[in-house]
Design a protein around this motif. Sequence first.
Motif, PDB file in Angstrom:
ATOM      1  N   THR A   2      34.561  40.442  37.325  1.00 49.32           N
ATOM      2  CA  THR A   2      35.272  40.742  38.669  1.00 49.32           C
ATOM      3  C   THR A   2      35.977  39.514  39.519  1.00 49.32           C
ATOM      4  O   THR A   2      37.224  39.828  40.104  1.00 49.32           O
ATOM      5  CB  THR A   2      34.770  41.894  39.567  1.00 49.32           C
ATOM      6  OG1 THR A   2      34.217  42.975  38.864  1.00 49.32           O
ATOM      7  CG2 THR A   2      35.731  42.371  40.792  1.00 49.32           C
TER       8      THR A   2
ATOM      9  N   GLU B 136      38.660  37.986  37.893  1.00 44.75           N
ATOM     10  CA  GLU B 136      39.722  38.786  38.080  1.00 44.75           C
ATOM     11  C   GLU B 136      40.613  38.581  39.303  1.00 44.75           C
ATOM     12  O   GLU B 136      41.793  38.326  39.291  1.00 44.75           O
ATOM     13  CB  GLU B 136      39.728  40.150  37.402  1.00 44.75           C
ATOM     14  CG  GLU B 136      40.967  40.849  37.489  1.00 44.75           C
ATOM     15  CD  GLU B 136      40.667  42.241  37.276  1.00 44.75           C
ATOM     16  OE1 GLU B 136      40.998  43.230  37.831  1.00 44.75           O
ATOM     17  OE2 GLU B 136      40.336  42.580  35.884  1.00 44.75           O
TER      18      GLU B 136
ATOM     19  N   GLN C  26      36.982  52.489  38.297  1.00 39.20           N
ATOM     20  CA  GLN C  26      36.103  51.216  38.125  1.00 39.20           C
ATOM     21  C   GLN C  26      34.831  51.485  38.861  1.00 39.20           C
ATOM     22  O   GLN C  26      33.621  51.422  38.086  1.00 39.20           O
ATOM     23  CB  GLN C  26      36.626  50.000  38.771  1.00 39.20           C
ATOM     24  CG  GLN C  26      38.273  49.736  37.828  1.00 39.20           C
ATOM     25  CD  GLN C  26      38.708  48.587  38.715  1.00 39.20           C
ATOM     26  OE1 GLN C  26      38.379  47.934  39.716  1.00 39.20           O
ATOM     27  NE2 GLN C  26      39.913  47.966  37.975  1.00 39.20           N
TER      28      GLN C  26
END
Length: 208
Positions: free
Chosen positions: A106, A109, A144
């Motif tokens: 994460t 990203e 998510q």
Amino acid sequence: MVQKPAPDSARRSERSRRAIYDAALALVGEIGYPKTTIEGIAARAGVGKQTIYRWWNSKADVLLEAFLDLGEQAARAAAQSGQDPRDGIPDTGDLAADLKLVLRATVDELLDPRFEAPSRALAAEGLVDEQLGAEFVGKLLEPQLQLYVRRLRSAQDQGAVRPEVDPRIALELFVAPLAQRWLQRTGPISHAYTDTLVDYALYGLAPR
């Protein structure tokens, strides 16, 4: 006289839609969300404004769909490399290691320029646009978060998490601080930071 095949309207529409996605993401990254306009997106994509308004009501709607598409492209690329995102968070039996793995991804990203600018723009606009905010949460964030819920429930079944713990609340112990630090720029985000969040969340602050 040889007749030319009729233009494929579906292919033309898909090409235009893709150009609009790319233009919206590029402009937000280059000049920011406030300065990005439907006119600018249309000019960058090489389409007329009416084409955009035929499919979307606002630049926020364009950006949300473009960002969702970007995520789907990343998911397809991951699936081709053997990492199917539909498998969710890995379940190796080591909850801390599994959470650290996905939170590190994460961080990567969030620091990726392709994702960072549109993510910030959508998150900020969602605070003032209630409908957009609901769509952003429902279409992007909540799916998510449910991956964490399933992994924590599995940990409960294995006895690694107390049975009375609500997984939907528990996941906020490590997800919410990361989101706040990234969005408000209150400090750097890194793999070491998210590893620490997991340790604090799972093991607490009291001496052991």
